[in-house]
Structures are given as C-alpha cells and as structure tokens.
Write a protein that holds these residues in place. Structure first.
Motif, PDB file in Angstrom:
ATOM      1  N   VAL A  40       0.825  -1.201   0.000  1.00 47.31           N
ATOM      2  CA  VAL A  40       0.000   0.000   0.000  1.00 47.31           C
ATOM      3  C   VAL A  40       0.866   1.262   0.000  1.00 47.31           C
ATOM      4  O   VAL A  40       0.481   2.302  -0.547  1.00 47.31           O
ATOM      5  N   ALA A  41       2.046   1.172   0.601  1.00 46.54           N
ATOM      6  CA  ALA A  41       2.905   2.339   0.752  1.00 46.54           C
ATOM      7  C   ALA A  41       3.820   2.592  -0.432  1.00 46.54           C
ATOM      8  O   ALA A  41       4.484   3.631  -0.498  1.00 46.54           O
ATOM      9  N   GLY A  74      -2.319  -0.404   6.447  1.00 47.41           N
ATOM     10  CA  GLY A  74      -1.360   0.321   5.625  1.00 47.41           C
ATOM     11  C   GLY A  74      -1.941   1.613   5.088  1.00 47.41           C
ATOM     12  O   GLY A  74      -1.278   2.657   5.085  1.00 47.41           O
ATOM     13  N   GLY A  75      -3.192   1.561   4.625  1.00 50.11           N
ATOM     14  CA  GLY A  75      -3.835   2.770   4.127  1.00 50.11           C
ATOM     15  C   GLY A  75      -3.972   3.839   5.199  1.00 50.11           C
ATOM     16  O   GLY A  75      -3.727   5.029   4.958  1.00 50.11           O
ATOM     17  N   LEU A  76      -4.359   3.425   6.398  1.00 50.22           N
ATOM     18  CA  LEU A  76      -4.495   4.377   7.499  1.00 50.22           C
ATOM     19  C   LEU A  76      -3.152   5.012   7.872  1.00 50.22           C
ATOM     20  O   LEU A  76      -3.050   6.231   8.054  1.00 50.22           O
ATOM     21  N   LEU A  77      -2.106   4.188   7.975  1.00 53.21           N
ATOM     22  CA  LEU A  77      -0.795   4.691   8.382  1.00 53.21           C
ATOM     23  C   LEU A  77      -0.220   5.641   7.341  1.00 53.21           C
ATOM     24  O   LEU A  77       0.335   6.695   7.681  1.00 53.21           O
ATOM     25  N   SER A 113     -10.656   3.320  -2.881  1.00 53.70           N
ATOM     26  CA  SER A 113      -9.417   3.629  -2.182  1.00 53.70           C
ATOM     27  C   SER A 113      -8.867   2.355  -1.540  1.00 53.70           C
ATOM     28  O   SER A 113      -9.553   1.339  -1.444  1.00 53.70           O
ATOM     29  N   ALA A 114      -7.605   2.444  -1.083  1.00 55.43           N
ATOM     30  CA  ALA A 114      -6.996   1.289  -0.424  1.00 55.43           C
ATOM     31  C   ALA A 114      -7.762   0.929   0.840  1.00 55.43           C
ATOM     32  O   ALA A 114      -7.962  -0.257   1.143  1.00 55.43           O
TER      33      ALA A 114
END
Length: 461
Positions: free
Chosen positions: A36-37, A159-162, A301-302
């Motif tokens: 995700v990153a 991962g999306g949140l971070l 979105s992710a």
C-alpha cells in the motif's frame, strides 16, 4: 539467547501460542502492508513507481532463500535461540527500513527483514508441534491459522491508514513494539528445544537451495511485469530450475541433507504438500488480484478495498472453528476436497463482481471464500505432520513452508500474467480481472482433485 533468572511458570502450550501468533502476525502482515505504501515511497525517494518493486521482491527472494536452512539451524543451535535471533533481526530491520533515505538502503534492509521473517515461520511451526501432543494437532492448526487469516486482510486497511494519517515509514515502525514485546516474552518464558541429530551443515545443499530458490522466486515474481520472454526472466528462471534439480540429486545422495526430501516418501506428507501448493497459489493469488480489481478497475481507495475484503479473515476464523467437527465426520481427504470446491465457487463468484455489485454482496462472497479456506488451512497444517515423528519436525516444517512460499509465488505469477495478457490496465478492463478469478477457480479444482490422493482413513485430531 537465554537468561538464568527464575521465571513464573506458564504452560508451554500457552507460551508458544502467544509467541507464534504474534511473531507470525507481523511477519505475514509485512508482506501486504508495504504494498500500500509503495506509491508514496516512490514519490518521497524520488524513484519511478516500477522501481519500488525491488522492495517487495527483495523481501520475497530473501525469505525463500533462508526457509530451507531453517530446520537445520533450529535443530543444531536450539529452536528458541534461532527463533529469538530471527525475531530480533526482523525487528531491527524494520527500524532500519523506516530510517532509510534511499531505495538502495530500503531494499537492503528489506532483504534483512526477509532473512529474519523466513526463519520465523518454519522454526515456530516446529516448536508448536513439539509442545502440543499429537492428539491436539487440529487445535494447534487452528491457532496457527489466526495470523495467516487476519494479517493479509488487515494489511491494506492498516497500511492505508498509516500512510494517509502518518507516513510510509510507519508501515515498518508498527513492527517494532510488537517485535520487542514478543522478544522479551519469549526470552523469559520459552523453553529451549534442540534435536541431537542435526548432523553436519550441508553446505552444498544450502548454496544450491539459496541460489536456486532465489533465482526462481525472482523470475516468478517479476515475470508478469518484465515479460516472460525477457532475457533476464528466462535466464534466472531456467537457472533456478536447473539448480533446484541439481539440489534434489545432491540431497538424495547426502547422508545428512539439509532438506530431507525422503520425507516425501510419506504419502500423507507428500499429498498434503501438493494440496498446500495449489491452495496457497490460488488463495494468495486471488488476494493479490482483489485489491487491483477494486482500486484500479472500480476506483476504490486502499482503505475501502481493505474494508470490503476483510470479511475473508472473519470467514477463515469461523471456518477453522468448524473444521474440527467436519473433520471428525469426513476425514482429511473428503473435507479438503469439499472445502477446495467451495473455495473454487467463491473465486468464480468474485469473477462476476462488477461496478453494479453491492459491496455487501462482495463482503459475503469474501466471507464464504474465507470459510472454505479456513477448513483447508486447518486440515493441511494438522494432517501434514500426522504421521511424522518429532525428530523430523524441523525438516518437515521447512519443506512445508517452502511448498507454501513457492505456491504463493506461482499464484501471483500466474494470475499476474493473466492480467497482463488480458490487458488489465484500468477501468475498462474488468474482463481481465474476471478471467484471473476464473483461472484461480480452475486451479483450485485441480487442488481438490489432488486432495483425493490423501489416505482415506486419515483423521488428524
């Protein structure tokens, strides 16, 4: 790595379960959360998006290289010691990844992470089967599935949140507090396990395994991107296969091989490994395609994609709880065949998902898919070691983990190739994603047919 202080007494089964679930959770989570990153990493480090694939490929290749040797290291130096050193290496490498300021540094530290992560799975699995008696192998299988089920589904969400709320560095930093806590807990409460029959280190087997598996893993993971006719892919793929064939010849002639390939003479172990390779290939391959379907083709979105796919993890957990009752009635052969047919149906249903599909219907399909895989995972992990003696658990765990790792790489390679060949490149290419799921369903049915080779009388406890 041990201490001589008096320790409060905890049941070995409880201690090992805590260490296994936590350590495997961060190891498996790391394979999905980082994906995700990658777009943000490419921007911050000033590299092309395609170049960031080295971060993911480096981890997968190094993991594949170290898995075969894990059984010998655990038997020779003590499984507790090797597990804790692997966990320490993984945790330190996670911190270094977050501190990296270039793609080269980040890739090198990801390789170090893979070396630690590759050791964790087989050694921890051998320790689990050592502390649990044979009549509780279905129970230990259910415990082992927890991180396998939750981590891949949670990765995109977390991962999306971070990445959105903090920065890409935190997809690595999240491992540090968990790693330190598990390391300290294991240091004080784990008891050492060592086999006296580890023998001499098989250097030839180790070098052939590292080179062969590393080259083949690179070819499988990069083939869909670079093209299967690319000279680099052809050379690395053929070289990897040739070295692995040579490895088989060498190991069968070595008195004390690193990889005890004679374990495959056991019909149960051999059949379960074949089924594991097929089921892992299709399941993890589908989990690779699903986010692409929703993000690239449907514009989600992710975070939205992760929330739609998360019921798969719930389904796996529910499936594992039901697996014991089903197994008592059907046995390994019929339960695996039936469960894989259900997985194939779930994958085929995903091949019908489109823009007009209600997200809750997709969540229901993902739950159903997870329900089938929960049964598959429970039985394969319990039955694979049902007929093997404790001294061979280290070698068996390494071979079993290798089957899963190779299966995962093949699944991603095959479905990635389907997407590339069918022309998946955006919102107009839903048919390519659908075709990938139908291919996964067909391969799953092949796995169901292979399950029929399992001895009919099998009843893992």
């Amino acid at each position: 790595m041990s201490v001589g202080l008096d320790r409060p007494r905890l049941r070995p089964t409880v201690v090992m379960s805590v260490v296994f679930v936590a350590s495997m959770f961060i190891s498996i989570l790391d394979t999905t959360i980082v994906n995700v990153a990658l777009p943000k990493i490419s921007v911050d480090l000033g590299v092309a998006p395609v170049d960031t694939r080295a971060i993911a490929v480096g981890y997968l290749v190094s993991t594949a290289m170290v898995i075969p040797a894990s059984g010998w290291f655990g038997d020779r130096f003590g499984r507790k010691r090797v597990l804790l050193w692997a966990l320490a290496a993984f945790t330190v490498a996670s911190a270094l990844c977050g501190l990296a300021d270039s793609l080269v540094e980040l890739t090198v530290f990801r390789v170090l992470q893979g070396l630690g992560g590759g050791m964790l799975g087989p050694v921890a699995m051998a320790m689990m089967f050592h502390v649990f008696p044979p009549d509780q192998r279905m129970r230990v299988s259910q415990i082992m599935i927890a991180p396998t089920a939750v981590a891949p589904a949670l990765g995109p969400v977390l991962g999306g949140l971070l990445v959105d709320k903090l920065s890409w560095q935190f997809v690595f930093y999240v491992n540090i507090p968990i790693g330190i806590a598990v390391l300290l807990f294991g240091l004080f409460f784990l008891t050492e396990q060592r086999q006296s029959s580890a023998g001499r280190f098989d250097l030839a087997g180790f070098l052939l395994s590292c080179a062969g598996s590393g080259l083949l893993m690179f070819a499988l993971t990069e083939g869909a991107t670079l093209g299967w006719t690319s000279p680099l892919i052809v050379v690395t793929g053929l070289a990897g296969i040739a070295l692995l064939v040579l490895l088989v010849v060498v190991e069968l002639r070595t008195p004390q091989p690193m990889l005890d390939l004679k374990l495959f003479a056991d019909r149960m172990f051999r059949s379960i490994n074949i089924v594991t390779a097929f089921s892992t290939a299709t399941f993890l391959g589908a989990l690779f395609v699903f986010p692409l379907l929703y993000q690239d083709a449907l514009g989600a979105s992710a975070l939205e994609t992760g929330l739609i796919g998360f019921p798969e993890a719930i389904g796996v957990m529910v499936g594992t709880q039901l697996a014991t009752r089903v197994h008592r009635a059907l046995g390994s052969r019929r339960q695996l065949a039936l469960a894989l047919v259900n997985v194939a149906v779930g994958l085929a249903l995903l091949g019908l998902v489109g823009r007009a599909t209600d997200p809750w219907l997709t969540r229901l399909i993902m739950f159903y898919l997870g329900l089938g895989m929960g049964n598959v995972m429970s039985v394969t992990r319990a039955a694979a070691f049902a007929t093997l003696p404790p001294p061979r658990m280290g070698s068996a765990s390494a071979l079993f983990s290798t089957s899963g790792q190779v299966g995962a790489a093949i699944g991603v390679a095959v479905l990635g190739t389907v997407l590339a060949t069918a022309g998946a490149s955006g919102q107009a290419d839903l048919s390519a994603y659908h075709l990938a799921f139908f291919v996964a369903a067909a391969l799953t049915l092949v796995g169901a047919a292979c399950a029929l080779a399992i001895p009919a009388e099998s009843r893992a406890q």
